[in-house]
Design a protein around this motif. Structure first.
Motif, short mmCIF file in Angstrom:
data_model
loop_
_atom_site.label_atom_id
_atom_site.label_comp_id
_atom_site.label_asym_id
_atom_site.label_seq_id
_atom_site.Cartn_x
_atom_site.Cartn_y
_atom_site.Cartn_z
N PHE A 220 82.43 18.45 35.01
CA PHE A 220 83.45 18.83 33.89
C PHE A 220 83.60 20.41 33.96
CE2 PHE A 220 84.11 20.58 29.74
CZ PHE A 220 85.30 20.30 29.30
N ARG A 221 82.27 20.93 34.01
CA ARG A 221 82.21 22.34 34.01
C ARG A 221 82.89 22.83 35.22
NH1 ARG A 221 76.52 24.77 32.65
NH2 ARG A 221 77.67 26.65 33.32
N LYS A 222 82.66 22.22 36.45
CA LYS A 222 83.45 22.74 37.84
C LYS A 222 84.85 22.58 37.60
CE LYS A 222 82.70 21.79 42.65
NZ LYS A 222 82.05 20.99 43.77
N ARG A 223 85.22 21.44 37.04
CA ARG A 223 86.66 21.12 37.06
C ARG A 223 87.38 22.25 36.39
NH1 ARG A 223 85.68 15.84 35.75
NH2 ARG A 223 86.19 16.30 33.62
N ILE A 224 86.91 22.58 35.07
CA ILE A 224 87.39 23.73 34.18
C ILE A 224 87.13 25.05 34.70
CG2 ILE A 224 87.71 21.94 32.42
CD1 ILE A 224 85.73 23.76 31.08
N GLY A 225 86.06 25.30 35.54
CA GLY A 225 85.58 26.55 35.82
C GLY A 225 86.62 27.78 36.20
N GLY A 226 87.40 27.34 37.05
CA GLY A 226 88.48 28.29 37.80
C GLY A 226 89.43 28.50 36.49
N TRP A 227 89.83 27.49 35.78
CA TRP A 227 90.84 27.82 34.64
C TRP A 227 90.22 28.85 33.76
CZ3 TRP A 227 90.86 27.24 29.26
CH2 TRP A 227 92.11 27.30 28.85
N VAL A 228 88.94 28.55 33.20
CA VAL A 228 88.21 29.49 32.30
C VAL A 228 88.16 30.77 32.80
CG1 VAL A 228 86.23 29.62 31.17
CG2 VAL A 228 87.20 27.50 30.97
N ASP A 229 87.67 30.92 34.12
CA ASP A 229 87.35 32.33 34.53
C ASP A 229 88.77 32.87 34.70
OD1 ASP A 229 85.78 34.21 35.74
OD2 ASP A 229 86.37 33.60 37.70
N ARG A 230 89.88 32.26 34.98
CA ARG A 230 90.96 32.96 35.15
C ARG A 230 91.63 33.20 33.90
NH1 ARG A 230 94.04 29.35 37.93
NH2 ARG A 230 92.14 29.59 39.65
N TYR A 231 91.49 32.45 32.70
CA TYR A 231 92.55 32.61 31.54
C TYR A 231 91.71 32.85 30.32
CZ TYR A 231 96.20 30.67 34.61
OH TYR A 231 97.03 30.55 35.64
N TYR A 232 90.42 32.68 30.00
CA TYR A 232 89.64 32.95 29.03
C TYR A 232 89.60 34.40 28.81
CZ TYR A 232 86.65 32.49 25.08
OH TYR A 232 85.87 32.73 23.69
#
Length: 65
Positions: A16-28
């Motif tokens: 789960f962390r791997k799947r959302i990691g790129g999104w979180v890094d880019r947008y959070y």
């Protein structure tokens, strides 16, 4: 709890962390979140500016691994 009868597997959480990691890094907004957390502490502005990069980096590592 969404699935109270289901067992928790660390491998599922890692995926789960791997799947959302790129999104979180880019947008959070890590910097904004850290500034909001520092505001009630009422540190001097110079100290807040100095601490922001370190705390932001730490938050990224904590969330993204």
């Amino acid at each position: 709890m969404k699935n109270p009868g289901e067992k928790f597997f660390i491998e599922d959480f890692a995926a789960f962390r791997k799947r959302i990691g790129g999104w979180v890094d880019r947008y959070y907004p890590f910097d904004m979140a850290i500034k909001m957390l520092l505001k009630p502490v009422a540190l001097p502005p110079m100290l807040q500016r100095a601490a922001l990069p370190l705390l932001s980096h730490g938050a990224r590592r904590a969330i993204l691994g």
